[in-house]
Design an enzyme around this catalytic site. Structure first.
Site, PDB file in Angstrom:
ATOM      1  CD  GLU A 216      -3.361  -0.990   1.504  1.00  0.00           C
ATOM      2  OE1 GLU A 216      -3.733   0.150   1.822  1.00  0.00           O
ATOM      3  OE2 GLU A 216      -4.074  -2.006   1.632  1.00  0.00           O
TER       4      GLU A 216
HETATM    5  N1  CAA Z   1      -6.081  12.241  -3.759  1.00  0.00           N
HETATM    6  C1  CAA Z   1      -6.480  12.808  -4.913  1.00  0.00           C
HETATM    7  N2  CAA Z   1      -5.622  13.135  -5.920  1.00  0.00           N
HETATM    8  C2  CAA Z   1      -4.319  12.862  -5.715  1.00  0.00           C
HETATM    9  C3  CAA Z   1      -3.830  12.269  -4.546  1.00  0.00           C
HETATM   10  C4  CAA Z   1      -4.774  11.959  -3.528  1.00  0.00           C
HETATM   11  N3  CAA Z   1      -4.405  11.397  -2.382  1.00  0.00           N
HETATM   12  N4  CAA Z   1      -2.504  12.120  -4.641  1.00  0.00           N
HETATM   13  C5  CAA Z   1      -2.142  12.606  -5.835  1.00  0.00           C
HETATM   14  N5  CAA Z   1      -3.242  13.053  -6.490  1.00  0.00           N
HETATM   15  C6  CAA Z   1      -3.301  13.715  -7.801  1.00  0.00           C
HETATM   16  C7  CAA Z   1      -2.448  14.979  -7.776  1.00  0.00           C
HETATM   17  O1  CAA Z   1      -3.198  16.069  -7.286  1.00  0.00           O
HETATM   18  C8  CAA Z   1      -2.082  15.125  -9.220  1.00  0.00           C
HETATM   19  O2  CAA Z   1      -3.192  15.680  -9.921  1.00  0.00           O
HETATM   20  P1  CAA Z   1      -3.003  16.897 -10.965  1.00  0.00           P
HETATM   21  O3  CAA Z   1      -1.995  16.388 -11.964  1.00  0.00           O
HETATM   22  O4  CAA Z   1      -4.370  17.098 -11.507  1.00  0.00           O
HETATM   23  O5  CAA Z   1      -2.467  18.031 -10.162  1.00  0.00           O
HETATM   24  C9  CAA Z   1      -1.928  13.695  -9.699  1.00  0.00           C
HETATM   25  O6  CAA Z   1      -2.684  12.883  -8.784  1.00  0.00           O
HETATM   26  C10 CAA Z   1      -0.488  13.234  -9.715  1.00  0.00           C
HETATM   27  O7  CAA Z   1       0.039  13.392  -8.402  1.00  0.00           O
HETATM   28  P2  CAA Z   1       1.598  13.333  -8.086  1.00  0.00           P
HETATM   29  O8  CAA Z   1       2.303  14.323  -9.002  1.00  0.00           O
HETATM   30  O9  CAA Z   1       1.785  13.474  -6.631  1.00  0.00           O
HETATM   31  O10 CAA Z   1       1.967  11.866  -8.613  1.00  0.00           O
HETATM   32  P3  CAA Z   1       3.338  11.080  -8.576  1.00  0.00           P
HETATM   33  O11 CAA Z   1       3.526  10.398  -9.864  1.00  0.00           O
HETATM   34  O12 CAA Z   1       4.418  11.941  -8.046  1.00  0.00           O
HETATM   35  O13 CAA Z   1       3.023   9.865  -7.544  1.00  0.00           O
HETATM   36  C11 CAA Z   1       2.833   8.818  -5.418  1.00  0.00           C
HETATM   37  C12 CAA Z   1       2.589  10.057  -6.298  1.00  0.00           C
HETATM   38  C13 CAA Z   1       2.344   9.231  -4.036  1.00  0.00           C
HETATM   39  C14 CAA Z   1       4.285   8.411  -5.346  1.00  0.00           C
HETATM   40  C15 CAA Z   1       1.956   7.644  -5.949  1.00  0.00           C
HETATM   41  O14 CAA Z   1       2.456   7.180  -7.196  1.00  0.00           O
HETATM   42  C16 CAA Z   1       1.896   6.481  -4.979  1.00  0.00           C
HETATM   43  O15 CAA Z   1       1.092   6.496  -4.035  1.00  0.00           O
HETATM   44  N6  CAA Z   1       2.733   5.429  -5.171  1.00  0.00           N
HETATM   45  C17 CAA Z   1       2.671   4.234  -4.328  1.00  0.00           C
HETATM   46  C18 CAA Z   1       1.823   3.185  -5.006  1.00  0.00           C
HETATM   47  C19 CAA Z   1       1.080   2.359  -3.996  1.00  0.00           C
HETATM   48  O16 CAA Z   1       0.769   2.787  -2.907  1.00  0.00           O
HETATM   49  N7  CAA Z   1       0.726   1.154  -4.411  1.00  0.00           N
HETATM   50  C20 CAA Z   1      -0.059   0.320  -3.586  1.00  0.00           C
HETATM   51  C21 CAA Z   1      -0.648  -0.787  -4.396  1.00  0.00           C
HETATM   52  S1  CAA Z   1      -1.968  -1.566  -3.550  1.00  0.00           S
HETATM   53  C22 CAA Z   1      -1.307  -2.568  -2.378  1.00  0.00           C
HETATM   54  O17 CAA Z   1      -0.140  -2.573  -2.123  1.00  0.00           O
HETATM   55  C23 CAA Z   1      -2.342  -3.420  -1.668  1.00  0.00           C
HETATM   56  C24 CAA Z   1      -1.888  -4.444  -0.734  1.00  0.00           C
HETATM   57  O18 CAA Z   1      -0.709  -4.646  -0.477  1.00  0.00           O
HETATM   58  C25 CAA Z   1      -2.869  -5.310  -0.078  1.00  0.00           C
HETATM   59  P1  FAD Z   2       9.905  -0.259  -5.866  1.00  0.00           P
HETATM   60  O1  FAD Z   2       8.936   0.791  -6.231  1.00  0.00           O
HETATM   61  O2  FAD Z   2      10.811  -0.782  -6.923  1.00  0.00           O
HETATM   62  O3  FAD Z   2      10.786   0.267  -4.636  1.00  0.00           O
HETATM   63  C1  FAD Z   2      12.032  -0.314  -4.272  1.00  0.00           C
HETATM   64  C2  FAD Z   2      12.639   0.581  -3.190  1.00  0.00           C
HETATM   65  O4  FAD Z   2      12.890   1.907  -3.737  1.00  0.00           O
HETATM   66  C3  FAD Z   2      11.712   0.784  -1.985  1.00  0.00           C
HETATM   67  O5  FAD Z   2      12.479   0.849  -0.812  1.00  0.00           O
HETATM   68  C4  FAD Z   2      11.074   2.130  -2.260  1.00  0.00           C
HETATM   69  O6  FAD Z   2      10.647   2.792  -1.080  1.00  0.00           O
HETATM   70  C5  FAD Z   2      12.233   2.878  -2.931  1.00  0.00           C
HETATM   71  N1  FAD Z   2      11.738   3.962  -3.782  1.00  0.00           N
HETATM   72  C6  FAD Z   2      11.064   3.874  -4.963  1.00  0.00           C
HETATM   73  N2  FAD Z   2      10.770   5.109  -5.421  1.00  0.00           N
HETATM   74  C7  FAD Z   2      11.236   5.987  -4.520  1.00  0.00           C
HETATM   75  C8  FAD Z   2      11.237   7.405  -4.407  1.00  0.00           C
HETATM   76  N3  FAD Z   2      10.661   8.180  -5.340  1.00  0.00           N
HETATM   77  N4  FAD Z   2      11.828   7.980  -3.340  1.00  0.00           N
HETATM   78  C9  FAD Z   2      12.408   7.199  -2.373  1.00  0.00           C
HETATM   79  N5  FAD Z   2      12.447   5.849  -2.412  1.00  0.00           N
HETATM   80  C10 FAD Z   2      11.860   5.264  -3.461  1.00  0.00           C
HETATM   81  N6  FAD Z   2      -0.090  -4.123  -5.262  1.00  0.00           N
HETATM   82  C11 FAD Z   2      -1.365  -4.022  -5.734  1.00  0.00           C
HETATM   83  O7  FAD Z   2      -1.643  -3.270  -6.657  1.00  0.00           O
HETATM   84  N7  FAD Z   2      -2.372  -4.754  -5.175  1.00  0.00           N
HETATM   85  C12 FAD Z   2      -2.145  -5.625  -4.167  1.00  0.00           C
HETATM   86  O8  FAD Z   2      -3.101  -6.254  -3.678  1.00  0.00           O
HETATM   87  C13 FAD Z   2      -0.813  -5.761  -3.654  1.00  0.00           C
HETATM   88  N8  FAD Z   2      -0.536  -6.650  -2.649  1.00  0.00           N
HETATM   89  C14 FAD Z   2       0.776  -6.874  -2.306  1.00  0.00           C
HETATM   90  C15 FAD Z   2       1.076  -7.902  -1.407  1.00  0.00           C
HETATM   91  C16 FAD Z   2       2.402  -8.219  -1.133  1.00  0.00           C
HETATM   92  C17 FAD Z   2       2.718  -9.347  -0.208  1.00  0.00           C
HETATM   93  C18 FAD Z   2       3.448  -7.466  -1.735  1.00  0.00           C
HETATM   94  C19 FAD Z   2       4.894  -7.788  -1.485  1.00  0.00           C
HETATM   95  C20 FAD Z   2       3.149  -6.413  -2.565  1.00  0.00           C
HETATM   96  C21 FAD Z   2       1.812  -6.109  -2.883  1.00  0.00           C
HETATM   97  N9  FAD Z   2       1.489  -5.114  -3.793  1.00  0.00           N
HETATM   98  C22 FAD Z   2       0.208  -4.982  -4.257  1.00  0.00           C
HETATM   99  C23 FAD Z   2       2.539  -4.315  -4.406  1.00  0.00           C
HETATM  100  C24 FAD Z   2       3.100  -3.242  -3.466  1.00  0.00           C
HETATM  101  O9  FAD Z   2       2.193  -2.189  -3.345  1.00  0.00           O
HETATM  102  C25 FAD Z   2       4.447  -2.792  -4.054  1.00  0.00           C
HETATM  103  O10 FAD Z   2       5.355  -3.861  -3.832  1.00  0.00           O
HETATM  104  C26 FAD Z   2       4.934  -1.519  -3.428  1.00  0.00           C
HETATM  105  O11 FAD Z   2       4.106  -0.430  -3.778  1.00  0.00           O
HETATM  106  C27 FAD Z   2       6.392  -1.204  -3.850  1.00  0.00           C
HETATM  107  O12 FAD Z   2       6.608  -1.369  -5.205  1.00  0.00           O
HETATM  108  P2  FAD Z   2       7.861  -2.247  -5.717  1.00  0.00           P
HETATM  109  O13 FAD Z   2       7.788  -3.545  -5.018  1.00  0.00           O
HETATM  110  O14 FAD Z   2       7.857  -2.243  -7.195  1.00  0.00           O
HETATM  111  O15 FAD Z   2       9.148  -1.491  -5.169  1.00  0.00           O
END
Ligand code: CAA
Ligand code: FAD
Length: 377
Positions: A361
């Site tokens: 997340e």
């Molecule tokens: N709410 C609404 N809009 C938002 C927002 C928010 N919280 N955050 C950003 N935006 C909007 C911005 O306002 C911007 O809009 P405009 O272009 O219209 O101004 C646009 O989105 C782009 O924003 P950023 O320039 O901040 O985007 P970025 O490319 O720099 O990325 C980031 C921002 C926070 C790094 C984002 O890419 C991010 O959250 N990355 C992490 C991905 C992640 O959390 N993945 C989780 C996968 S799910 C999972 O992991 C589930 C599980 O394990 C069970």
């Molecule tokens: P990367 O993005 O390659 O990051 C590698 C390292 O670089 C990390 O330490 C990171 O913090 C650092 N890094 C990257 N960019 C930056 C930056 N700009 N500044 C500083 N540091 C940075 N995803 C889904 O969509 N749905 C799911 O249900 C889901 N479930 C998951 C369950 C498990 C068990 C796992 C392992 C992952 C899951 N994910 C899911 C994916 C998860 O959200 C990603 O693994 C996570 O967002 C990180 O992406 P990545 O693994 O590609 O690491």
């Protein structure tokens, strides 16, 4: 912020606490070893109403507020973070529909969750992890349909869900502004489950690759407008990250309680190790960090329930609570000494489970970026 829970919240907390003590904790080590949640536990989770927490009352769900849901995930996190993750993925996948779904989409998604089945939220790809805007999966309009192609990875519930939220790009050159959210049903031709991850922790949860090979879906499965997907994903993560915090707090609490109990029982130098001040300092630090993490999680949920902006507080809660779970579980292993490192006690499982809280997340580095962006701009 009101620190008193309502009678309903207290009843719910007690019900889940009892459920976890009876149905989850006794089986947690076995589920960790086998890497699967047994079918009968799914049935019990469904009967206890723990798989459709985000479904509104008008769609036959419990209509819970965020704080009540956090109390539930905290209890589930105490029992098994793998089970908690699986159920929390249902909440995560439901939010795009809760936020912007049509009535038809809501019925479709909520019907799945109300019937004890699972959902998955598929954003991450091999080339798009932290950089979620780099999604390369494409969705091309073809008459009244879209055709999806691409690969998702690390998807929780990927191999066992009935319904999936898939983020794909409808305008390749538009980057973030081309991202669009879609509902894809299990069994749609061309949509297959790839390899299952063999994981360090949260082993009861299912994490799989998903492959989309010319998957044709009706345009009515698109959530919101074309190009609205990135904002939908970000708002969804805002809502769900405090729940990762809640699971982290529960996990840390379980490790803390084990460390306290053990420190009173284990005798060295003719005294319980709890009498040594260096051990006491570890226990005191654990107590402080857990208390702070819990309050941050409750605050983020409370702000959401007030309907005000909470992006920064959501990231703070997730980040602090995940770091707390990591620190507390490492120290719990230390308090148990060699027995902490042994599979005889759950301390080592707690430590393995805690690590993912800092990664999924959005990694804790990404949470710090979100917090800084909200402070600075
Ligand atoms: N709410 C609404 N809009 C938002 C927002 C928010 N919280 N955050 C950003 N935006 C909007 C911005 O306002 C911007 O809009 P405009 O272009 O219209 O101004 C646009 O989105 C782009 O924003 P950023 O320039 O901040 O985007 P970025 O490319 O720099 O990325 C980031 C921002 C926070 C790094 C984002 O890419 C991010 O959250 N990355 C992490 C991905 C992640 O959390 N993945 C989780 C996968 S799910 C999972 O992991 C589930 C599980 O394990 C069970
Ligand atoms: P990367 O993005 O390659 O990051 C590698 C390292 O670089 C990390 O330490 C990171 O913090 C650092 N890094 C990257 N960019 C930056 C930056 N700009 N500044 C500083 N540091 C940075 N995803 C889904 O969509 N749905 C799911 O249900 C889901 N479930 C998951 C369950 C498990 C068990 C796992 C392992 C992952 C899951 N994910 C899911 C994916 C998860 O959200 C990603 O693994 C996570 O967002 C990180 O992406 P990545 O693994 O590609 O690491």
């Amino acid at each position: 912020m009101d620190f008193n829970f309502t009678p309903d919240q207290l009843d719910l907390q007690k019900m889940v606490k009892d459920f976890v003590a009876k149905e989850i904790t006794p089986h947690a080590l076995e589920m960790d070893k086998d890497g699967v949640v047994p079918a009968d536990l799914w049935k019990k989770l469904d009967e206890a109403g723990l798989l459709n927490l985000t479904v509104p009352e008008e769609y036959d769900g419990p209509g819970l507020d965020a704080l009540s849901i956090a109390l539930i995930y905290e209890e589930l996190g105490k029992g098994c973070a793998g089970v908690a993750t699986t159920t929390a993925a249902n909440a995560l996948a439901s939010y795009p529909v809760v936020l912007l779904g049509t009535d038809e989409q809501k019925r479709k998604m909520f019907d799945v969750l109300n019937n004890g089945k699972l959902a998955a939220f598929a954003l991450t790809e091999p080339g798009a992890g932290s950089d979620a805007g780099a999604v390369a999966t494409t969705a091309v309009k073809d008459g009244e349909d879209y055709i999806l192609n691409g690969t998702k990875c690390f998807i929780t519930n990927g191999g066992i869900a009935e319904i999936y939220i898939i983020f794909a790009n409808t305008r390749k050159t538009a980057g973030i502004r081309g991202l669009t959210a879609f509902i894809v049903d299990r069994g749609t031709p061309g949509f297959t489950v790839g390899k299952e991850e063999e994981k360090m922790g949260i082993r009861a949860s299912n994490t799989c690759e998903l492959v989309l090979d010319n998957v044709r879906i009706p345009a009515t499965n698109r959530i919101g407008r074309e190009g609205e997907g990135f904002k939908i994903a970000m708002k969804t993560l805002d809502a769900a990250r405090p729940f990762v915090g809640a699971v982290s707090v529960g996990l840390a609490q379980a490790a803390f309680e084990l460390a306290v109990k053990y420190s009173k029982e284990r005798v060295q130098f003719d005294k319980p190790i709890a009498s040594f001040q260096l051990v006491q300092a570890m226990l005191a630090d654990m107590a402080m960090q857990i208390e702070a993490a819990r309050l941050l999680v409750y605050k983020a949920c409370w702000l959401k329930d007030q309907g005000v902006d909470y992006t920064k507080e959501s990231a703070i809660a997730k980040c602090f609570a995940a770091d707390t779970a990591m620190k507390v579980t490492v120290d719990a292993v230390q308090v148990l000494g060699g027995y902490g490192y042994s599979k005889e006690y759950p301390a080592e499982k707690y430590m393995r489970d805690a690590k993912i809280m800092q990664i999924y997340e959005g990694t804790n580095q990404i949470q710090r970026l979100v917090i800084a962006n909200n402070i600075l701009y």
